[in-house]
Design an enzyme around this catalytic site. Sequence first.
Site, mmCIF file in Angstrom:
data_model
loop_
_atom_site.group_PDB
_atom_site.id
_atom_site.type_symbol
_atom_site.label_atom_id
_atom_site.label_comp_id
_atom_site.label_asym_id
_atom_site.label_seq_id
_atom_site.Cartn_x
_atom_site.Cartn_y
_atom_site.Cartn_z
ATOM 1 N N HIS A 1 0.661 -1.222 0.008
ATOM 2 C CA HIS A 1 0.016 -0.021 0.009
ATOM 3 C C HIS A 1 1.114 1.255 -0.165
ATOM 4 O O HIS A 1 2.036 1.132 0.328
ATOM 5 C CB HIS A 1 -0.945 -0.002 1.340
ATOM 6 N N LYS B 1 -0.869 4.981 4.516
ATOM 7 C CA LYS B 1 -1.696 4.099 5.129
ATOM 8 C C LYS B 1 -1.015 3.879 6.621
ATOM 9 O O LYS B 1 -0.027 3.489 6.661
ATOM 10 C CB LYS B 1 -1.900 2.717 4.314
#
Length: 233
Positions: free
Chosen positions: A131, A135
């Site tokens: 990600h 995040k």
Amino acid sequence: MKIALVGYGKMGKIIGEIAESRGHEIVAKLNETPSVENLNQPDVVIEFSNPEVAFENIKFCLENSIPVVCGTTGWLERKPEIEKIATANNIAFLYGSNFSLGVNLFFALNEKLADLMKNFGEYNVQLEEIHHTHKKDAPSGTAISLAEGIIKNDKRFNGWKLDETKGNELGIFAIREDEVPGTHSIFYQSEVDEIEIKHTAFNRNGFALGAVIAAEWILGKKGNFSMKDVLFS
């Protein structure tokens, strides 16, 4: 519908654009704590904030009889409390670790493959998720959902562990790279070969569209739901 967005970051903005393109009205765009005054009497709240405030945000809305669609991850140890609040207030709550149609099909594929592989102990299993660096939680909620799908179908495992595979724990490896919307892979590896299934998101639009579809679906319902209810019931 009248939709209040609780959490108005990158995802919230895309959700707002898609909702308006489908004929809905955005009555609130909040990065602060929701209140009766600033929510502006929505039909539904879509909550994409952060793990530290998600529980209180959702609790307030449900206790004020506003249905909630939530995509915030990293707070799930308190999800059973929220489900009890939704039931007690006779209102709808829908949580999705990922609202993408493709990812929810991937969830089903993952469980099917885990069931097929459960008797082949020569294959070691692990998960990997990649990600964007912004995040906050690791592993991702999607990775946890994938791990739970494997654990449910393969009795070799009784839990998961971050960045390590040890004994009866399924390993999830979390990688953070610039501007990656989300990539999830499951590997079954033996001494002679490897089986891999993988889902790669190209942008956030699929997640946002799924959240709006979930909000449309939940209207008028009561109880606790998931994207599986939206897509497959």
